[in-house]
Design an enzyme around this catalytic site. Structure first.
Site, PDB file in Angstrom:
ATOM      1  N   ARG A 189      41.238  43.111  44.816  1.00 45.22           N
ATOM      2  CA  ARG A 189      40.121  43.846  44.289  1.00 45.22           C
ATOM      3  C   ARG A 189      39.632  45.477  44.516  1.00 45.22           C
ATOM      4  O   ARG A 189      38.656  45.851  43.609  1.00 45.22           O
ATOM      5  CB  ARG A 189      39.127  43.308  46.351  1.00 45.22           C
ATOM      6  CG  ARG A 189      38.532  41.919  46.794  1.00 45.22           C
ATOM      7  CD  ARG A 189      38.663  41.723  47.611  1.00 45.22           C
ATOM      8  NE  ARG A 189      39.186  41.964  48.971  1.00 45.22           N
ATOM      9  CZ  ARG A 189      39.180  42.501  49.780  1.00 45.22           C
ATOM     10  NH1 ARG A 189      37.814  42.559  50.472  1.00 45.22           N
ATOM     11  NH2 ARG A 189      39.793  42.453  50.286  1.00 45.22           N
TER      12      ARG A 189
ATOM     13  N   ASN B  53      36.665  38.256  48.073  1.00 47.96           N
ATOM     14  CA  ASN B  53      37.414  37.143  48.070  1.00 47.96           C
ATOM     15  C   ASN B  53      36.710  35.824  48.584  1.00 47.96           C
ATOM     16  O   ASN B  53      35.927  36.443  49.513  1.00 47.96           O
ATOM     17  CB  ASN B  53      38.700  37.734  49.401  1.00 47.96           C
ATOM     18  CG  ASN B  53      39.797  38.148  48.559  1.00 47.96           C
ATOM     19  OD1 ASN B  53      39.702  39.005  47.970  1.00 47.96           O
ATOM     20  ND2 ASN B  53      40.142  38.829  49.987  1.00 47.96           N
TER      21      ASN B  53
END
Length: 93
Positions: A22, A40
């Site tokens: 990320r 996520n």
């Protein structure tokens, strides 16, 4: 947002959580004129949702996939019309 923008939603599957995915995606996306988020997912995948010019969106996805290729087993991208709901690119939990 302008009229030529699109929405790209890409799901990255593999060992993509817990490896800085990320943060890497955010770092890459912020270099381009795109907005959206990376997040996520409960199934272990990572969802990238971006809006921008079609070619720019493709470049962002390619750059992320290239940078994180050792962790990605599969990726699926769908495109649709941009909604204009985002003002920046962020990491969502």
């Amino acid at each position: 947002m302008n009229d030529s923008w699109v929405r790209h939603e890409t799901i990255f599957v593999g060992r993509v959580q817990g490896v800085g995915f990320r943060a890497t995606a955010q770092n890459i996306a912020r270099r381009y004129p795109v907005v959206g988020f990376v997040q996520n997912q409960p199934d272990g995948s990572v969802r990238l949702l971006i809006e921008g010019d079609p070619e720019t969106c493709r470049q962002v996805v390619y750059h992320i996939a290239d940078q994180m290729e050792e962790f990605i087993a599969e990726r699926k991208t769908e495109s649709s019309d941009a909604t204009g709901e985002f003002v920046s690119f962020d990491i969502r939990t």
